[in-house]
Design a protein around this motif. Structure first.
Motif, mmCIF file in Angstrom:
data_model
loop_
_atom_site.group_PDB
_atom_site.id
_atom_site.type_symbol
_atom_site.label_atom_id
_atom_site.label_comp_id
_atom_site.label_asym_id
_atom_site.label_seq_id
_atom_site.Cartn_x
_atom_site.Cartn_y
_atom_site.Cartn_z
ATOM 1 N N LEU A 285 0.886 -1.272 0.197
ATOM 2 C CA LEU A 285 -0.110 -0.097 0.182
ATOM 3 C C LEU A 285 0.880 1.218 -0.027
ATOM 4 O O LEU A 285 0.409 2.458 -0.649
ATOM 5 N N ALA A 286 2.035 1.204 0.647
ATOM 6 C CA ALA A 286 3.119 2.139 0.611
ATOM 7 C C ALA A 286 3.280 2.497 -0.714
ATOM 8 O O ALA A 286 3.566 3.741 -1.260
ATOM 9 N N SER A 287 3.597 1.397 -1.549
ATOM 10 C CA SER A 287 3.921 1.918 -2.956
ATOM 11 C C SER A 287 3.083 2.294 -4.042
ATOM 12 O O SER A 287 3.322 2.672 -4.993
ATOM 13 N N LEU A 288 1.779 2.437 -3.407
ATOM 14 C CA LEU A 288 0.689 3.086 -4.365
ATOM 15 C C LEU A 288 0.642 4.426 -3.777
ATOM 16 O O LEU A 288 -0.173 5.301 -4.656
ATOM 17 N N GLY A 289 1.086 4.794 -2.640
ATOM 18 C CA GLY A 289 1.037 6.230 -2.388
ATOM 19 C C GLY A 289 -0.213 6.885 -1.933
ATOM 20 O O GLY A 289 -0.299 8.066 -1.405
ATOM 21 N N HIS A 290 -1.218 6.106 -1.852
ATOM 22 C CA HIS A 290 -2.600 6.663 -0.965
ATOM 23 C C HIS A 290 -2.492 6.561 0.311
ATOM 24 O O HIS A 290 -2.007 5.640 0.863
ATOM 25 N N PRO A 291 -3.192 7.551 1.148
ATOM 26 C CA PRO A 291 -3.360 7.492 2.523
ATOM 27 C C PRO A 291 -4.283 6.327 2.835
ATOM 28 O O PRO A 291 -5.047 5.917 2.175
ATOM 29 N N TRP A 292 -3.735 5.380 3.792
ATOM 30 C CA TRP A 292 -4.369 4.419 4.182
ATOM 31 C C TRP A 292 -4.128 3.969 5.970
ATOM 32 O O TRP A 292 -3.474 4.668 6.306
ATOM 33 N N ARG A 293 -4.945 2.984 5.973
ATOM 34 C CA ARG A 293 -5.121 2.835 7.467
ATOM 35 C C ARG A 293 -5.448 1.304 7.527
ATOM 36 O O ARG A 293 -5.814 0.573 6.877
ATOM 37 N N THR B 142 -0.090 -7.253 -8.365
ATOM 38 C CA THR B 142 -1.029 -6.951 -9.263
ATOM 39 C C THR B 142 -2.216 -6.027 -8.707
ATOM 40 O O THR B 142 -3.146 -5.474 -9.494
ATOM 41 N N LEU B 143 -2.172 -5.339 -7.313
ATOM 42 C CA LEU B 143 -3.177 -4.549 -6.976
ATOM 43 C C LEU B 143 -3.253 -3.330 -7.709
ATOM 44 O O LEU B 143 -4.502 -2.923 -7.683
ATOM 45 N N HIS B 144 -2.357 -3.001 -8.434
ATOM 46 C CA HIS B 144 -2.280 -1.593 -9.036
ATOM 47 C C HIS B 144 -3.016 -1.546 -10.019
ATOM 48 O O HIS B 144 -3.560 -0.551 -10.605
ATOM 49 N N THR B 145 -3.436 -2.766 -10.638
ATOM 50 C CA THR B 145 -4.615 -2.944 -11.727
ATOM 51 C C THR B 145 -5.828 -2.336 -11.284
ATOM 52 O O THR B 145 -6.665 -1.936 -12.174
ATOM 53 N N ARG B 146 -6.383 -2.519 -10.040
ATOM 54 C CA ARG B 146 -7.469 -2.108 -9.445
ATOM 55 C C ARG B 146 -7.327 -0.771 -8.616
ATOM 56 O O ARG B 146 -8.452 -0.156 -8.454
ATOM 57 N N LEU B 147 -6.176 -0.624 -8.123
ATOM 58 C CA LEU B 147 -5.982 0.451 -7.530
ATOM 59 C C LEU B 147 -4.674 1.108 -7.781
ATOM 60 O O LEU B 147 -3.635 1.014 -7.327
ATOM 61 N N PRO B 148 -4.756 1.968 -8.927
ATOM 62 C CA PRO B 148 -3.638 2.662 -9.548
ATOM 63 C C PRO B 148 -2.666 3.373 -8.404
ATOM 64 O O PRO B 148 -3.416 3.845 -7.528
ATOM 65 N N ALA B 149 -1.573 3.654 -8.477
ATOM 66 C CA ALA B 149 -0.776 4.253 -7.814
ATOM 67 C C ALA B 149 -0.832 5.859 -8.092
ATOM 68 O O ALA B 149 -1.579 6.274 -9.027
ATOM 69 N N VAL B 150 -0.624 6.484 -6.854
ATOM 70 C CA VAL B 150 -0.965 8.048 -7.137
ATOM 71 C C VAL B 150 -0.062 8.771 -8.413
ATOM 72 O O VAL B 150 0.983 8.374 -8.249
ATOM 73 N N GLU B 151 -0.564 9.443 -9.173
ATOM 74 C CA GLU B 151 0.092 10.025 -10.070
ATOM 75 C C GLU B 151 1.217 10.949 -9.545
ATOM 76 O O GLU B 151 0.949 11.619 -8.706
ATOM 77 N N GLY B 152 2.366 10.755 -10.134
ATOM 78 C CA GLY B 152 3.718 11.429 -9.848
ATOM 79 C C GLY B 152 4.360 10.707 -9.055
ATOM 80 O O GLY B 152 5.769 11.465 -8.451
ATOM 81 N N GLN C 140 10.501 0.417 -1.646
ATOM 82 C CA GLN C 140 11.851 0.923 -1.593
ATOM 83 C C GLN C 140 12.200 2.270 -1.135
ATOM 84 O O GLN C 140 13.249 2.569 -0.397
ATOM 85 N N LEU C 141 11.024 2.967 -1.472
ATOM 86 C CA LEU C 141 10.919 4.653 -0.856
ATOM 87 C C LEU C 141 9.329 4.699 -0.616
ATOM 88 O O LEU C 141 8.651 4.626 -1.472
ATOM 89 N N GLU C 142 9.399 4.893 0.739
ATOM 90 C CA GLU C 142 7.970 5.327 1.143
ATOM 91 C C GLU C 142 7.799 6.851 1.184
ATOM 92 O O GLU C 142 8.523 7.595 1.644
ATOM 93 N N VAL C 143 6.864 7.254 0.596
ATOM 94 C CA VAL C 143 6.492 8.669 0.421
ATOM 95 C C VAL C 143 5.188 8.975 0.908
ATOM 96 O O VAL C 143 4.113 8.448 0.551
ATOM 97 N N ARG C 144 4.999 9.983 1.621
ATOM 98 C CA ARG C 144 3.765 10.480 2.108
ATOM 99 C C ARG C 144 3.541 11.846 1.818
ATOM 100 O O ARG C 144 4.461 12.820 2.065
ATOM 101 N N HIS C 145 2.350 12.354 1.260
ATOM 102 C CA HIS C 145 1.938 13.685 1.055
ATOM 103 C C HIS C 145 1.106 14.329 1.765
ATOM 104 O O HIS C 145 -0.107 13.539 1.904
ATOM 105 N N LEU C 146 0.994 15.496 2.248
ATOM 106 C CA LEU C 146 -0.036 16.131 3.061
ATOM 107 C C LEU C 146 -0.074 17.570 2.669
ATOM 108 O O LEU C 146 0.642 18.340 2.555
ATOM 109 N N GLN C 147 -1.308 17.976 2.032
ATOM 110 C CA GLN C 147 -1.871 19.306 1.808
ATOM 111 C C GLN C 147 -2.047 19.964 3.199
ATOM 112 O O GLN C 147 -3.048 19.606 4.068
#
Length: 593
Positions: A400-408, A484-494, A525-532
């Motif tokens: 889930l980290a590799s897709l970039g979405h906020p998750w819990r 193959t989860l990204h086929t149903r839940l694409p990664a955050v763009e960018g 490999q790299l976890e990215v978290r983004h917050l506005q």
């Protein structure tokens, strides 16, 4: 005693429930030390002064059945002197009283839990007198590294009360022998003659649940009958127990979620699991009450990067209370180097606190990972890979980290009361009947995605009724595997390319039989978290591997000025291109437009 038996039986039958969504309080950070009392009060105060100057603001004092501060004793005078100093100098104090579940000599006799749980109350009563009305006193932990699941072998005639309590539990859970035989896939004629259980038995889930309730009954009795009436209900109470949210939440009287790790290099999903499912749901702060980073004699395999990574990542996940082990064991020169790094990191954590706390609240994250009692496994054994639905919680973190979405993480027992996500991920060998009924109440627009296969059995591996199985297959989408989860839940763009990659990194571990060794463990490999935020954007970058070295272009810059808040020169403007990120690194950037 009667109320204990009634309460225990209510827990076992599910009549006593936990209230969800307690308002998470503002958690006051504690940077603590496991503090073994030195020989004299003067030595203790000298150490306390040093620790406070270094940035530590909390101590945890361990005590055993043989360290009772009886009135008039030298120990009582020393404890009073320490408490006096801590009252006057804003140093917080915890007591760890080793009431050990499962140990007859230390207050946790399995056969006396229901009938006589406080038979060792004399070891604690002098402490209660010393701790009354103390400004510095924060709370009490009962039991050191205790858990409920280590006593399967005690289910035998030599422990008649323990055995009888389990038999009563089985009868109340299953209702009759035919139902138990069907679920356990056996043919017993009487509850008095149970088949031997192993961790692979269909009936092991019953023992696990019984053991959680039995464990909780002991510590709830100590707190409700003795400790809270003496010290009040507004302090923090718990046990230095396992990191299972099911065990932690079984204890109705706990007000803190206390645990401890094993090694400096510890899997990142564990703190996240507890903060998401205990702290953010019940309002109990997560407290690593014995943080193992470096030590003169014990091989925690430390390094300075790892110390910084652990402190900062814990804060990012929401764990703001720690107690580092221990004040007597930081004397060797190489360990002093580690300790100085920890002192610098604590200062960095304090400086970063306003930013890091912004990443703590995940109660409304749009993606959720379902937690069950059957999918929380993880392995440090190099011969046992972390694979399959039993490892769903572990595998969810990197993928889930590799897709970039906020998750819990969300517990199955909370599905009817949480903020409903947009997407629920399931990777578990089974689902309870209640889980299915809860999911049926969710809006149809919530997407439910299963990894590998759709679980159609209950916790005893008995197939659910055909109507429920049909509903599961109609309602749930399925992907072949995590990759193959990204086929149903694409990664955050960018997202940077490195952030979309899951690698088999290496964790450093130690055991008595192997000594120091490494084992493979999945990481983004790299976890990215983004917050506005109101005025800017925050971007966190985390590397979990000990060996990785990356060069990354920061994402989503779009002409913003980029300021880095981490490191030795915080607040500096940086070039967002070709940023170098090393092993076990935590970097915080702010984009100002």
């Amino acid at each position: 005693m009667r109320w204990l038996i009634i309460f225990f039986m209510l827990m076992l039958t599910g009549i006593v429930t936990l209230s969800s969504h307690a308002q998470t309080p503002e958690i006051e950070p504690e940077y603590g030390v496991v503090f073994f009392l030195p020989d004299t009060t003067e030595q203790a105060i000298d150490q306390l002064k040093d620790f406070q100057q270094q940035g530590f603001n909390s101590i945890k004092i361990p005590s055993w059945a043989w360290t009772v501060p009886s009135p008039g004793s030298t120990l009582a005078a020393k404890v009073s002197g320490v408490l006096d100093w801590c009252d006057a100098h804003q140093m917080k104090v915890w007591l760890l009283e080793n009431i050990q579940y499962g140990s007859a000599s230390q207050g946790g006799d399995l056969n006396r839990v229901l009938a006589d749980p406080l038979y060792k109350r004399s070891v604690l009563e002098p402490w209660l007198e010393l701790l009354k009305n103390r400004i510095c006193f924060q709370g009490m932990l009962l039991g050191n590294e205790v858990g409920s699941g280590h006593f399967l072998s005690k289910l035998n005639p030599t422990n008649p009360q323990y055995m009888a309590a389990f038999q009563d539990y089985l009868l109340k859970t299953h209702g009759d022998l035919p139902t138990l035989n069907r679920r356990w896939k056996c043919s017993i004629q009487s509850m008095a003659v149970l088949p031997a259980l192993t961790r692979d038995s269909p009936g092991f889930i019953d023992y696990q649940r019984f053991a959680h309730a039995h464990f909780a009954t002991l510590y709830d009795a100590w707190l409700e009958q003795l400790i809270k009436p003496s010290l009040g209900s507004n302090l923090l109470y718990g046990s230095k127990a396992s990191d299972s949210p099911y065990l932690q939440r079984a204890c109705q009287s706990f007000t803190v979620c206390s645990w401890d790790d094993m090694m400096a290099n510890h899997p990142p999903h564990i703190v996240r699991l507890m903060t998401d499912t205990v702290q953010q749901i019940l309002g109990r702060p997560v407290f690593n009450s014995e943080l193992h980073l470096y030590h003169d004699k014990v091989a925690f395999v430390p390094n300075r990067r790892l110390t910084r990574y652990r402190y900062l990542l814990s804060a990012i996940q929401g764990e703001w209370k720690t107690a580092s082990y221990d004040n007597q064991s930081w004397t060797k020169e190489k360990i002093k180097v580690q300790h100085r790094a920890a002192v610098n990191t604590i200062a960095e954590c304090k400086r970063l606190e306003p930013w890091l706390k912004r990443f703590n609240d995940r109660t409304k994250a749009p993606v959720a990972m379902l937690v069950t009692e059957g999918n929380m496994h993880w392995s440090s054994n190099p011969d046992v890979p972390n694979e399959g639905p039993a490892y769903g919680v572990t595998l969810a973190y990197p993928w889930l980290a590799s897709l970039g979405h906020p998750w819990r993480y969300v517990l199955d027992q909370d599905l009817s009361s949480i903020n409903v996500p947009q997407v629920l991920i399931i990777s578990s060998p089974w689902l309870t009947a209640q889980t299915i009924q809860s999911l049926k109440q969710w809006p149809r627009q919530v997407r439910i995605i299963a990894i590998g296969s759709i679980p159609v059995c209950d916790e005893w591996f008995v197939p659910h009724p055909s109507a429920d199985r049909q509903w599961l297959h109609e309602r749930i989408q399925c992907v072949d595997s995590w990759d193959t989860l990204h086929t149903r839940l694409p990664a955050v763009e960018g997202l940077p390319e490195q952030a979309t990659q899951v690698i088999m990194g290496r964790f450093q571990w130690w055991s008595r039989d192997r000594g120091s060794y490494r084992f493979k463990f999945p990481f983004a490999q790299l976890e990215v978290r983004h917050l506005q935020t109101r005025d800017s954007e925050l971007v966190l970058m985390i590397t979990h591997d000990r060996d990785v070295q990356l060069t990354v272009d920061l994402p989503w810059v779009r002409g913003a000025r980029v300021v880095e808040h981490t490191g030795s020169n915080p607040g500096r403007l940086i070039n967002p291109h070709a940023v170098s990120i090393g092993p076990n690194d935590v970097r915080l950037f702010e984009y100002k437009r």
